[in-house]
Every structure is written in structure tokens, then in C-alpha cells.
Scaffold this motif. Structure first.
Motif, short mmCIF file in Angstrom:
data_model
loop_
_atom_site.label_atom_id
_atom_site.label_comp_id
_atom_site.label_asym_id
_atom_site.label_seq_id
_atom_site.Cartn_x
_atom_site.Cartn_y
_atom_site.Cartn_z
N SER A 42 0.83 -1.20 0.00
CA SER A 42 0.00 0.00 0.00
C SER A 42 0.87 1.25 0.00
O SER A 42 1.95 1.27 0.59
N PRO A 43 0.38 2.32 -0.62
CA PRO A 43 1.05 3.61 -0.42
C PRO A 43 1.02 3.96 1.07
O PRO A 43 0.12 3.53 1.81
N ASP A 44 1.99 4.74 1.51
CA ASP A 44 2.11 5.06 2.93
C ASP A 44 1.11 6.12 3.39
O ASP A 44 0.44 5.96 4.39
N ASN A 45 1.00 7.20 2.67
CA ASN A 45 0.16 8.32 3.11
C ASN A 45 -1.24 8.20 2.51
O ASN A 45 -1.57 8.86 1.53
N ILE A 46 -2.07 7.35 3.12
CA ILE A 46 -3.40 7.07 2.58
C ILE A 46 -4.52 7.54 3.51
O ILE A 46 -5.66 7.11 3.37
N GLY A 47 -4.17 8.40 4.45
CA GLY A 47 -5.19 8.98 5.31
C GLY A 47 -5.95 7.95 6.13
O GLY A 47 -5.36 7.03 6.68
N LEU A 48 -7.26 8.08 6.16
CA LEU A 48 -8.09 7.22 7.00
C LEU A 48 -8.05 5.75 6.59
O LEU A 48 -8.34 4.87 7.40
N TRP A 49 -7.67 5.46 5.36
CA TRP A 49 -7.65 4.06 4.90
C TRP A 49 -6.66 3.21 5.70
O TRP A 49 -6.92 2.04 5.95
N ARG A 50 -5.55 3.77 6.11
CA ARG A 50 -4.56 3.00 6.86
C ARG A 50 -5.17 2.45 8.15
O ARG A 50 -5.02 1.27 8.48
N GLN A 51 -5.85 3.29 8.88
CA GLN A 51 -6.49 2.85 10.12
C GLN A 51 -7.56 1.80 9.84
O GLN A 51 -7.69 0.83 10.58
N ILE A 52 -8.31 1.98 8.76
CA ILE A 52 -9.34 1.01 8.41
C ILE A 52 -8.71 -0.34 8.09
O ILE A 52 -9.13 -1.37 8.61
N TYR A 53 -7.67 -0.35 7.25
CA TYR A 53 -6.99 -1.61 6.92
C TYR A 53 -6.53 -2.33 8.19
O TYR A 53 -6.78 -3.52 8.38
N GLU A 54 -5.80 -1.60 8.99
CA GLU A 54 -5.16 -2.21 10.16
C GLU A 54 -6.18 -2.66 11.19
O GLU A 54 -5.93 -3.61 11.92
N HIS A 55 -7.31 -2.02 11.24
CA HIS A 55 -8.36 -2.40 12.20
C HIS A 55 -9.23 -3.52 11.66
O HIS A 55 -9.64 -4.41 12.40
N GLU A 56 -9.53 -3.50 10.37
CA GLU A 56 -10.51 -4.42 9.79
C GLU A 56 -9.92 -5.74 9.26
O GLU A 56 -10.67 -6.68 9.05
N ILE A 57 -8.62 -5.79 9.03
CA ILE A 57 -8.02 -7.02 8.47
C ILE A 57 -7.19 -7.70 9.56
O ILE A 57 -6.06 -7.29 9.84
N PRO A 58 -7.76 -8.73 10.18
CA PRO A 58 -7.04 -9.42 11.27
C PRO A 58 -5.72 -10.00 10.79
O PRO A 58 -5.66 -10.64 9.73
N ASP A 59 -4.68 -9.77 11.56
CA ASP A 59 -3.35 -10.32 11.28
C ASP A 59 -2.82 -9.94 9.90
O ASP A 59 -1.96 -10.62 9.35
N GLY A 60 -3.33 -8.86 9.33
CA GLY A 60 -2.84 -8.41 8.03
C GLY A 60 -1.41 -7.89 8.15
O GLY A 60 -1.03 -7.30 9.16
N GLN A 61 -0.62 -8.14 7.14
CA GLN A 61 0.75 -7.64 7.07
C GLN A 61 0.78 -6.61 5.95
O GLN A 61 0.44 -6.92 4.81
N PHE A 62 1.18 -5.39 6.28
CA PHE A 62 1.13 -4.30 5.32
C PHE A 62 2.53 -3.80 5.01
O PHE A 62 3.31 -3.54 5.92
N ILE A 63 2.82 -3.69 3.73
CA ILE A 63 4.09 -3.15 3.27
C ILE A 63 3.78 -1.77 2.71
O ILE A 63 3.19 -1.64 1.63
N TYR A 64 4.13 -0.74 3.46
CA TYR A 64 3.83 0.63 3.05
C TYR A 64 5.00 1.22 2.28
O TYR A 64 6.15 1.09 2.69
N GLN A 65 4.69 1.85 1.17
CA GLN A 65 5.69 2.46 0.31
C GLN A 65 5.51 3.97 0.30
O GLN A 65 4.40 4.47 0.21
N THR A 66 6.63 4.69 0.33
CA THR A 66 6.57 6.15 0.34
C THR A 66 6.78 6.77 -1.05
O THR A 66 6.48 7.93 -1.24
N LYS A 67 7.29 5.99 -1.99
CA LYS A 67 7.56 6.52 -3.33
C LYS A 67 6.74 5.76 -4.37
O LYS A 67 6.78 4.54 -4.44
N SER A 68 6.02 6.52 -5.19
CA SER A 68 5.10 5.90 -6.15
C SER A 68 5.81 5.04 -7.19
O SER A 68 5.30 3.99 -7.59
N HIS A 69 7.00 5.45 -7.62
CA HIS A 69 7.72 4.66 -8.63
C HIS A 69 8.10 3.29 -8.07
O HIS A 69 7.89 2.27 -8.75
N GLU A 70 8.64 3.25 -6.87
CA GLU A 70 9.00 1.97 -6.26
C GLU A 70 7.77 1.10 -6.02
O GLU A 70 7.79 -0.10 -6.20
N TYR A 71 6.67 1.74 -5.62
CA TYR A 71 5.41 1.03 -5.39
C TYR A 71 4.97 0.32 -6.67
O TYR A 71 4.69 -0.88 -6.66
#
Length: 143
Positions: A42-71
Motif C-alpha cells: 500500500s502507499p504510505d500516506n493514505i489517510g483514513l484508509w490505513r487505520q481502516i486496513y489495520e483495524h478491519e483485516i485481522p493479522d494483516g501484514q502491510f508493506i507501506y511504500q513512500t515513493k510511487s515509482h518503487e510502489y
């Protein structure tokens, strides 16, 4: 509070993009719960979506990227799932160069559908309406 008003802009609707051979890829829609334990990029700066992902997906592992090209490079050379919304295509950085070999499946949870409003002082309405109309027009193109 009587000096403040709001105008509806649009709803952002979340989907997950899965490789075609993923067992969940043949579903018409999914819940966040069905992504339990998955690794998702996932992109890193996604506002409210980050909290939703982390709260709603049990045991989810998230790889956050800060640069769009690398993503986009990681996405194009991996089979990692990723999220998009109906407004992702309007983002000139994060909405470009996404892989075309994934199945886009809507998320059905209520929290996957976020309504957005412009909130402003009533006295500024005439000045802000051109911007609000432009935002609504842009949103209408992706709804």
C-alpha cells in the motif's frame, strides 16, 4: 455551528486487486475479514484508509511504500495484492503504472465506502462553489 455548512462531494469505494490465480479472485465481492493474514502492499500516506486496513483485516501484514515509482515497480514484479478506489485513477502519482494482470474485486464492508463532504463557512459559499463544482464533476467521472 449555524455558520458552517457542507456539500456532498462523492463516495470513495475500496477494492482489492488480486492475482488471477488467487483463490479469492473469482468472488464478486469480498470483506476485509476475507483478507485475514494476507500481506498487502500500500502507499504510505493514505489517510483514513490505513487505520481502516489495520483495524478491519485481522493479522494483516502491510508493506507501506513512500515513493510511487518503487510502489508500481514492486507491484509489477510481484503477486502482492493491493487496494485501489474509484478515485485512484485521478492520482497522477499513485494511480499510474499499476499492473493490468490483477482482478479488481469490490470490498463490501460499510467502512470500505467513505463519503466525503466540503465543509465551510456559509459566508464563503459563493467563493468556494467553483472549486466544489469542479470536485463534484471530477468525482462524477469515476462513480
Amino acid at each position: 455551528m449555524r455558520d458552517i455548512t457542507s456539500i456532498y462531494l462523492g463516495t470513495e469505494n475500496m477494492s482489492v486487486n488480486l492475482p488471477q490465480n488467487n483463490p479469492l479472485a473469482n468472488k464478486k465481492e469480498l470483506s476485509y475479514q476475507s483478507l485475514k493474514g494476507k500481506t498487502i502492499i500500500s502507499p504510505d500516506n493514505i489517510g483514513l484508509w490505513r487505520q481502516i486496513y489495520e483495524h478491519e483485516i485481522p493479522d494483516g501484514q502491510f508493506i507501506y511504500q513512500t515513493k510511487s515509482h518503487e510502489y508500481s515497480e514492486i507491484l509489477n514484479y510481484s503477486i502482492l495484492p493491493y487496494f485501489t478506489t474509484n478515485v485512484t485513477v485521478m492520482d497522477d502519482n499513485w494511480g499510474l503504472n499499476l499492473p493490468g494482470n490483477r482482478v479488481n474485486i469490490p470490498i463490501k464492508d460499510e467502512s470500505a465506502h467513505q463519503k466525503f463532504y466540503a465543509v465551510f463557512l456559509k459566508q464563503n459559499k459563493n467563493r468556494l462553489m467553483p472549486l466544489i463544482n469542479s470536485l463534484q464533476d471530477q468525482w462524477a467521472k469515476v462513480d
